[in-house]
Write a protein that holds these residues in place. Structure first.
Motif, PDB file in Angstrom:
ATOM      1  N   ALA A  93      72.507  -4.369 -13.417  1.00 48.36           N
ATOM      2  CA  ALA A  93      73.252  -4.558 -12.415  1.00 48.36           C
ATOM      3  C   ALA A  93      75.026  -3.843 -13.120  1.00 48.36           C
ATOM      4  O   ALA A  93      75.224  -3.798 -14.216  1.00 48.36           O
ATOM      5  N   GLU A  94      76.002  -4.220 -11.927  1.00 48.45           N
ATOM      6  CA  GLU A  94      76.950  -3.165 -12.797  1.00 48.45           C
ATOM      7  C   GLU A  94      77.737  -3.788 -13.178  1.00 48.45           C
ATOM      8  O   GLU A  94      78.010  -5.072 -13.201  1.00 48.45           O
ATOM      9  N   ALA A  95      79.200  -3.426 -14.394  1.00 48.37           N
ATOM     10  CA  ALA A  95      79.414  -3.957 -15.464  1.00 48.37           C
ATOM     11  C   ALA A  95      80.074  -5.401 -14.450  1.00 48.37           C
ATOM     12  O   ALA A  95      80.901  -4.723 -13.680  1.00 48.37           O
ATOM     13  N   ASP A  96      79.885  -6.606 -14.866  1.00 47.23           N
ATOM     14  CA  ASP A  96      81.170  -7.850 -14.101  1.00 47.23           C
ATOM     15  C   ASP A  96      82.405  -7.744 -14.895  1.00 47.23           C
ATOM     16  O   ASP A  96      82.221  -8.083 -16.092  1.00 47.23           O
ATOM     17  N   SER A  97      82.967  -7.518 -14.874  1.00 44.86           N
ATOM     18  CA  SER A  97      84.266  -8.035 -15.498  1.00 44.86           C
ATOM     19  C   SER A  97      85.419 -10.006 -14.931  1.00 44.86           C
ATOM     20  O   SER A  97      86.219  -9.975 -16.018  1.00 44.86           O
ATOM     21  N   THR A  98      84.650 -10.628 -15.062  1.00 51.76           N
ATOM     22  CA  THR A  98      85.207 -11.554 -14.714  1.00 51.76           C
ATOM     23  C   THR A  98      84.835 -12.221 -16.485  1.00 51.76           C
ATOM     24  O   THR A  98      83.470 -11.885 -16.786  1.00 51.76           O
ATOM     25  N   PRO A  99      85.496 -12.970 -16.704  1.00 45.40           N
ATOM     26  CA  PRO A  99      85.481 -13.901 -18.078  1.00 45.40           C
ATOM     27  C   PRO A  99      83.863 -14.223 -18.005  1.00 45.40           C
ATOM     28  O   PRO A  99      83.687 -14.646 -17.156  1.00 45.40           O
ATOM     29  N   PRO A 100      83.428 -14.216 -19.531  1.00 39.11           N
ATOM     30  CA  PRO A 100      82.446 -15.616 -18.975  1.00 39.11           C
ATOM     31  C   PRO A 100      81.987 -16.911 -18.780  1.00 39.11           C
ATOM     32  O   PRO A 100      81.346 -16.940 -18.015  1.00 39.11           O
ATOM     33  N   GLU A 101      83.322 -17.782 -19.051  1.00 37.48           N
ATOM     34  CA  GLU A 101      83.440 -18.479 -18.678  1.00 37.48           C
ATOM     35  C   GLU A 101      83.494 -19.089 -17.124  1.00 37.48           C
ATOM     36  O   GLU A 101      83.515 -20.394 -16.637  1.00 37.48           O
ATOM     37  N   SER A 102      84.144 -18.109 -16.318  1.00 35.87           N
ATOM     38  CA  SER A 102      84.543 -18.448 -14.950  1.00 35.87           C
ATOM     39  C   SER A 102      82.622 -18.008 -14.043  1.00 35.87           C
ATOM     40  O   SER A 102      82.510 -17.670 -12.928  1.00 35.87           O
ATOM     41  N   ARG A 103      81.905 -17.222 -14.920  1.00 34.20           N
ATOM     42  CA  ARG A 103      80.316 -16.879 -14.830  1.00 34.20           C
ATOM     43  C   ARG A 103      79.699 -18.418 -14.261  1.00 34.20           C
ATOM     44  O   ARG A 103      79.419 -18.846 -14.862  1.00 34.20           O
ATOM     45  N   CYS A 104      78.512 -18.263 -13.439  1.00 32.44           N
ATOM     46  CA  CYS A 104      77.882 -18.861 -13.363  1.00 32.44           C
ATOM     47  C   CYS A 104      76.173 -18.800 -14.541  1.00 32.44           C
ATOM     48  O   CYS A 104      75.860 -17.688 -15.298  1.00 32.44           O
ATOM     49  N   ILE A 105      76.043 -20.140 -15.787  1.00 30.61           N
ATOM     50  CA  ILE A 105      75.399 -19.756 -16.518  1.00 30.61           C
ATOM     51  C   ILE A 105      73.751 -19.658 -15.639  1.00 30.61           C
ATOM     52  O   ILE A 105      73.426 -19.845 -14.811  1.00 30.61           O
ATOM     53  N   GLY A 106      72.876 -18.136 -16.660  1.00 23.53           N
ATOM     54  CA  GLY A 106      72.043 -17.920 -16.314  1.00 23.53           C
ATOM     55  C   GLY A 106      70.722 -18.863 -16.720  1.00 23.53           C
ATOM     56  O   GLY A 106      71.147 -19.507 -17.048  1.00 23.53           O
ATOM     57  N   GLY A 107      69.047 -18.364 -15.595  1.00 18.59           N
ATOM     58  CA  GLY A 107      68.129 -19.361 -15.575  1.00 18.59           C
ATOM     59  C   GLY A 107      67.580 -19.808 -15.327  1.00 18.59           C
ATOM     60  O   GLY A 107      68.513 -20.767 -14.612  1.00 18.59           O
ATOM     61  N   HIS A 108      66.725 -20.111 -14.192  1.00 20.48           N
ATOM     62  CA  HIS A 108      66.471 -20.911 -13.256  1.00 20.48           C
ATOM     63  C   HIS A 108      64.606 -21.434 -13.751  1.00 20.48           C
ATOM     64  O   HIS A 108      64.104 -21.417 -12.570  1.00 20.48           O
ATOM     65  N   GLU A 109      64.267 -21.670 -15.049  1.00 20.34           N
ATOM     66  CA  GLU A 109      63.153 -21.669 -15.028  1.00 20.34           C
ATOM     67  C   GLU A 109      63.602 -23.404 -15.958  1.00 20.34           C
ATOM     68  O   GLU A 109      63.026 -23.298 -17.205  1.00 20.34           O
ATOM     69  N   PRO A 110      63.628 -24.336 -15.783  1.00 24.08           N
ATOM     70  CA  PRO A 110      64.100 -25.060 -16.728  1.00 24.08           C
ATOM     71  C   PRO A 110      63.113 -26.604 -16.844  1.00 24.08           C
ATOM     72  O   PRO A 110      62.237 -26.881 -15.537  1.00 24.08           O
ATOM     73  N   ALA A 111      62.689 -26.668 -18.108  1.00 23.77           N
ATOM     74  CA  ALA A 111      62.260 -28.031 -18.174  1.00 23.77           C
ATOM     75  C   ALA A 111      62.640 -29.240 -19.415  1.00 23.77           C
ATOM     76  O   ALA A 111      63.320 -27.955 -20.419  1.00 23.77           O
TER      77      ALA A 111
END
Length: 342
Positions: free
Chosen positions: A46-64
């Motif tokens: 996607a286009e660059a996101d200027s939001t600080p990393p700590e204000s974004r959601c953690i990625g990943g949706h395949e957990p065990a």
């Protein structure tokens, strides 16, 4: 803890996040495996996101992983600390008919959380979810297998569930990435004769290893003609389209037998047809959105009982501190499935 976020412009970042604490009805899972899914690339590219990393959601949706802690109201009869679990990566209101049937992504009464998209996901040491999202994981399955079943492999299972009984049928799987290979493996185990279609000869070799009876490369032959020849001129009784390609969906429709069924799960393509052309063939076209939590458990049970080689889907295993290299490699889309192991 550290968590991975997508910055866009083909970049990821590791940022510090507070360790989660479970609230009422919630659990914290210590993540042992977090799969990388093709849909991650939408956020990665996607286009660059200027939001600080700590204000974004953690990625990943395949957990065990394993249950680390229980919130108030979660009793040991439901889950216990130390229990092996996989995660259904959607949560809704928990009380509407969709949620009660396990289809929380189709919740009708409130906003839906999609972990890794609008709520913190699994590319981190810990993940907080409602207890209903944490599903038992058999000792017979690896954490990586549980992660795959939570999305990619489970999506293949969900498509077969939508199609109905496939035993004894000629079934074509377009696209032999992780979802397509899973559909090939599962459909074969359910008794179908699978014809695998892909533009990559390497992936078609993998498809044969996962049970495909026949393979077709559209770079070499017309896929519709090839499928008709392989089915004695009848056409395929069922098609699963996983590639997200309009050309693949069009070919899949054209290759259907009378009363044939096509299920599309790949994102990005368009499924369309001229009614006059297909009216007398009585075909059915449908979509499938991953799977319900009930189906996720059924898929895991089927894989464990049949000892299916889900772990063989993985060609790359990474640690979280290798995230930049991991997504650069994954972005090429030339290999199989990848996973972060903790």
């Amino acid at each position: 803890m550290q968590g991975l976020t997508f910055e866009g412009d083909r970049r990821v970042a590791l940022a510090d996040f507070p360790d989660p604490t479970p609230g009422p009805g919630e659990v914290v899972v210590r993540v042992m495996a977090s799969g990388m899914c093709g849909s991650d690339l939408h956020y990665y590219r996607a286009e660059a996101d200027s939001t600080p990393p700590e204000s974004r959601c953690i990625g990943g949706h395949e957990p065990a992983g394993v249950v680390e802690s229980l919130g108030p109201g979660v009793g040991d009869t439901q889950l216990r600390v130390g229990q092996r679990v996989m995660v259904h990566h959607y949560s809704g209101c928990g009380t509407c008919a969709s949620c009660r049937s396990g289809w929380t992504q189709m919740c009708t009464s409130g906003p839906v959380k999609v972990y890794g998209k609008n709520a913190n996901g699994a590319h981190a040491q810990f993940m907080k979810v409602p207890a209903a999202c944490a599903l038992p994981l058999s000792d017979a399955l690896s954490y990586a297998a549980g992660a795959a079943i939570g999305c990619g492999t489970g999506t293949g299972w969900g498509a077969l569930e939508r199609l109905g009984e496939v035993g004894g049928l000629d079934l074509v799987v377009f696209g032999q990435g992780p979802v397509g290979l899973s559909a090939t493996m599962l459909a074969t185990a359910r008794g179908a004769r699978v014809i695998a279609v892909d533009l990559s000869d390497d992936r078609l070799v993998q498809a044969s290893r996962f049970g495909a009876a026949e393979t077709v490369n559209p770079n070499s032959v017309d896929p519709v003609e090839a499928i008709l020849e392989l089915t004695g001129g009848v056409g395929a009784a069922a098609v699963v389209e996983t590639s997200g390609s309009t050309a693949a969906a069009t070919a899949g429709m054209a290759a259907l037998a009378r009363w044939g069924r096509l299920c599309a799960v790949g994102l990005g393509g368009t499924v369309s047809f001229d009614v006059r052309t297909f009216l007398s063939r009585q075909i059915t076209a449908m979509t499938s959105w991953s799977m319900s939590s009930v189906q996720q458990m059924a898929c895991a049970d089927f894989v464990a009982r049949r000892n299916l080689p889900v772990d063989d889907l993985f060609t790359h295993r990474w640690s979280l501190d290798q995230a930049t290299e991991a997504y650069q490699e994954f972005d090429k889309q030339t290999a199989g499935k990848a996973v972060f192991l903790f």
